[in-house]
Write an enzyme that holds these catalytic residues in place. Sequence first.
Site, PDB file in Angstrom:
ATOM      1  N   LYS A 240       0.845  -1.207   0.000  1.00 16.95           N
ATOM      2  CA  LYS A 240       0.000   0.000   0.000  1.00 16.95           C
ATOM      3  C   LYS A 240       0.876   1.251   0.000  1.00 16.95           C
ATOM      4  O   LYS A 240       1.900   1.291   0.655  1.00 16.95           O
ATOM      5  CB  LYS A 240      -0.894  -0.001   1.245  1.00 16.95           C
ATOM      6  CG  LYS A 240      -1.860  -1.177   1.302  1.00 16.95           C
ATOM      7  CD  LYS A 240      -2.594  -1.241   2.630  1.00 16.95           C
ATOM      8  CE  LYS A 240      -1.671  -1.498   3.792  1.00 16.95           C
ATOM      9  NZ  LYS A 240      -2.364  -1.812   5.047  1.00 16.95           N
ATOM     10  N   THR A 322      -8.001   9.270   8.241  1.00 15.04           N
ATOM     11  CA  THR A 322      -7.358   8.124   7.580  1.00 15.04           C
ATOM     12  C   THR A 322      -7.057   7.004   8.573  1.00 15.04           C
ATOM     13  O   THR A 322      -6.388   6.040   8.226  1.00 15.04           O
ATOM     14  CB  THR A 322      -6.041   8.556   6.911  1.00 15.04           C
ATOM     15  OG1 THR A 322      -5.208   9.178   7.914  1.00 15.04           O
ATOM     16  CG2 THR A 322      -6.276   9.525   5.773  1.00 15.04           C
ATOM     17  N   GLY A 324      -7.352   3.716  10.271  1.00 10.78           N
ATOM     18  CA  GLY A 324      -7.995   2.442   9.948  1.00 10.78           C
ATOM     19  C   GLY A 324      -8.184   2.170   8.467  1.00 10.78           C
ATOM     20  O   GLY A 324      -8.881   1.214   8.103  1.00 10.78           O
ATOM     21  N   THR A 325      -7.533   2.953   7.616  1.00 12.36           N
ATOM     22  CA  THR A 325      -7.679   2.681   6.170  1.00 12.36           C
ATOM     23  C   THR A 325      -7.141   1.288   5.819  1.00 12.36           C
ATOM     24  O   THR A 325      -7.724   0.582   4.992  1.00 12.36           O
ATOM     25  CB  THR A 325      -6.937   3.738   5.325  1.00 12.36           C
ATOM     26  OG1 THR A 325      -5.635   3.933   5.867  1.00 12.36           O
ATOM     27  CG2 THR A 325      -7.684   5.055   5.286  1.00 12.36           C
ATOM     28  N   GLY A 326      -6.046   0.907   6.483  1.00 11.21           N
ATOM     29  CA  GLY A 326      -5.441  -0.404   6.185  1.00 11.21           C
ATOM     30  C   GLY A 326      -6.346  -1.539   6.623  1.00 11.21           C
ATOM     31  O   GLY A 326      -6.524  -2.528   5.884  1.00 11.21           O
ATOM     32  N   CYS A 327      -6.943  -1.411   7.821  1.00  6.86           N
ATOM     33  CA  CYS A 327      -7.878  -2.448   8.308  1.00  6.86           C
ATOM     34  C   CYS A 327      -9.065  -2.563   7.355  1.00  6.86           C
ATOM     35  O   CYS A 327      -9.521  -3.656   7.012  1.00  6.86           O
ATOM     36  CB  CYS A 327      -8.395  -2.088   9.699  1.00  6.86           C
ATOM     37  SG  CYS A 327      -7.110  -1.867  10.935  1.00  6.86           S
TER      38      CYS A 327
HETATM   39  N1  LIG Z   1      -5.726  10.231   1.735  1.00  6.52           N
HETATM   40  C1  LIG Z   1      -5.940   9.119   1.048  1.00  6.52           C
HETATM   41  N2  LIG Z   1      -6.661   9.140  -0.084  1.00  6.52           N
HETATM   42  C2  LIG Z   1      -6.897   8.009  -0.796  1.00  6.52           C
HETATM   43  N3  LIG Z   1      -6.444   6.796  -0.434  1.00  6.52           N
HETATM   44  C3  LIG Z   1      -5.712   6.710   0.695  1.00  6.52           C
HETATM   45  C4  LIG Z   1      -5.417   7.849   1.497  1.00  6.52           C
HETATM   46  N4  LIG Z   1      -4.668   7.443   2.566  1.00  6.52           N
HETATM   47  C5  LIG Z   1      -4.525   6.123   2.441  1.00  6.52           C
HETATM   48  N5  LIG Z   1      -5.141   5.671   1.310  1.00  6.52           N
HETATM   49  C6  LIG Z   1      -5.266   4.293   0.869  1.00  6.52           C
HETATM   50  O1  LIG Z   1      -5.660   3.562   2.027  1.00  6.52           O
HETATM   51  C7  LIG Z   1      -5.111   2.253   1.994  1.00  6.52           C
HETATM   52  C8  LIG Z   1      -4.281   2.036   3.245  1.00  6.52           C
HETATM   53  O2  LIG Z   1      -3.061   2.667   3.029  1.00  6.52           O
HETATM   54  P1  LIG Z   1      -1.935   2.943   4.092  1.00  6.52           P
HETATM   55  O3  LIG Z   1      -0.629   2.858   3.369  1.00  6.52           O
HETATM   56  O4  LIG Z   1      -2.241   4.225   4.788  1.00  6.52           O
HETATM   57  O5  LIG Z   1      -2.126   1.715   5.078  1.00  6.52           O
HETATM   58  P2  LIG Z   1      -1.894   1.578   6.618  1.00  6.52           P
HETATM   59  O6  LIG Z   1      -0.743   2.437   7.042  1.00  6.52           O
HETATM   60  O7  LIG Z   1      -1.786   0.122   6.882  1.00  6.52           O
HETATM   61  O8  LIG Z   1      -3.239   2.135   7.205  1.00  6.52           O
HETATM   62  P3  LIG Z   1      -3.666   2.365   8.743  1.00  6.52           P
HETATM   63  O9  LIG Z   1      -2.535   1.937   9.627  1.00  6.52           O
HETATM   64  O10 LIG Z   1      -3.976   3.822   8.799  1.00  6.52           O
HETATM   65  O11 LIG Z   1      -4.890   1.555   8.939  1.00  6.52           O
HETATM   66  C9  LIG Z   1      -4.331   2.174   0.686  1.00  6.52           C
HETATM   67  O12 LIG Z   1      -5.176   1.666  -0.325  1.00  6.52           O
HETATM   68  C10 LIG Z   1      -3.985   3.622   0.412  1.00  6.52           C
HETATM   69  O13 LIG Z   1      -3.728   3.830  -0.956  1.00  6.52           O
HETATM   70  C1  LIG Z   2      -6.527  -2.659  17.006  1.00  3.29           C
HETATM   71  C2  LIG Z   2      -5.887  -1.979  15.857  1.00  3.29           C
HETATM   72  N1  LIG Z   2      -5.568  -2.719  14.772  1.00  3.29           N
HETATM   73  C3  LIG Z   2      -4.995  -2.131  13.703  1.00  3.29           C
HETATM   74  C4  LIG Z   2      -4.705  -0.786  13.709  1.00  3.29           C
HETATM   75  C5  LIG Z   2      -4.017  -0.157  12.509  1.00  3.29           C
HETATM   76  O1  LIG Z   2      -4.690   0.866  11.983  1.00  3.29           O
HETATM   77  C6  LIG Z   2      -5.061  -0.042  14.858  1.00  3.29           C
HETATM   78  N2  LIG Z   2      -4.820   1.292  14.937  1.00  3.29           N
HETATM   79  N3  LIG Z   2      -5.644  -0.668  15.904  1.00  3.29           N
END
Ligand SMILES: Nc1ncnc2c1ncn2[C@@H]1O[C@H](COP(=O)(O)OP(=O)(O)OP(=O)(O)O)[C@@H](O)[C@H]1O
Ligand SMILES: Cc1ncc(CO)c(N)n1
Length: 391
Positions: A240, A322, A324-327
Amino acid sequence: MNGFGRDGGRVVSGSGRDAVGLADVEQTPRLRSPDVGRSAVATRAEAAPLADVAPRVRPPGHPVVALTIAGSDPSGGAGIQADLKTFAALGGYGCAVLTGLTAQSTTGVTRVHPVPADMVSAQLDTLFADVAVDTIKIGMTTDAAIARTVAAALRDLRAAGRTPFVVLDPVMVATSGDRLLAPDAEAVLRDELLPLADLVTPNLPEAAVLLGVEPARDGREAADQARALRALGVGYALVKGGHLDSAESVDHLAGPGVGGVCGGGNGGTGAGRDNGDSGGGNRVGGVGTTGNGAVGDDLGEVSPGGDGVVALAAPRVPTRNTHGTGCTLSSACAVLRPAHDGWEPAVRAAKDYLTGALQAADSLVIGGTGTTSGRWQGHGPVDHAHATRRT
Ligand SMILES: Nc1ncnc2c1ncn2[C@@H]1O[C@H](COP(=O)(O)OP(=O)(O)OP(=O)(O)O)[C@@H](O)[C@H]1O
Ligand SMILES: Cc1ncc(CO)c(N)n1
């Protein structure tokens, strides 16, 4: 401290105080059921043998049954709360096995408390003995013992001939920068869980830790790392790009059949499932556009194993929400996969859903209470219910 101390020492984990607190709860007479205090061994021995469980016939149109194995985020933007909201928003039926509690808000994580590994094992065994799960998302595994327990349960499931889809989100650090995974669990994720997963979804720092290299600085390096992750035994890798400072948020997906490349048939993960991907089916001259403006660039490279790599870009949404975008993305991938013909179309659909949730995110005002007006430094949640809200 239990390996969770961040440089600034802000995050603490299950310490004596937590352990005492838990023991107190368990000794409350009302809760003294026969289950309390059983060892993992006893629980595993008493659970119905997995191979003996014949799933009941489900009617046509039954929702996908999706399981999240993850930690709790009380603020509701990440962890199991985000996963269950995502499953529901996309029409799935959600189950949840908890690996840890966090004390967390939109501004950061103040504490992490692991669920005892034998209790994680009991949750998984009890669930799997009764419920036929179609697809699994693994998020925060908290520590090495829990990560090993989850891997053992997946191996048992597989040995019993049950092969749900498995998405591994190798959660290590929260958006706020706080650690969520004990460092000694990183090797377990790489060596035990990754080879059991159909799809792994690291962010840039997580991909670098898994590979033992520096984080990718641009799309080209991210694509290379997605390919390199495949060599660790995972079916597909989605690196990502949310952390890159670019006008678009670009993720890189690598795996057999991706981008329309004819796969070499090496996408299997040992699950005995054909992991071959039919491709996104929307390439026009190497570029495809999906509903929310997400664009896929076939990078036009095929590695010796027959892998393709595709860049999945979406407009970067200008929001602080943003968290929890990854979750959300990994849960969407998991719940959408059964209805899609391969990982690439499922990931595209998941990214479309996430982009919609980000675009609607500023309609939510979550967090900021207690800060002087205008000085909130947190990251709020995305709007998981953006497509279905009736209130
Ligand atoms: N501002 C944004 N606009 C559009 N897409 C975004 C934005 N920020 C993150 N994304 C998308 O969200 C998803 C998660 O990306 P990211 O690299 O932030 O993951 P992460 O660090 O594991 O997330 P988190 O820890 O915040 O849950 C990816 O598909 C990324 O492209
Ligand atoms: C419990 C939990 N899992 C995953 C993430 C990553 O976003 C978070 N902030 N908290």
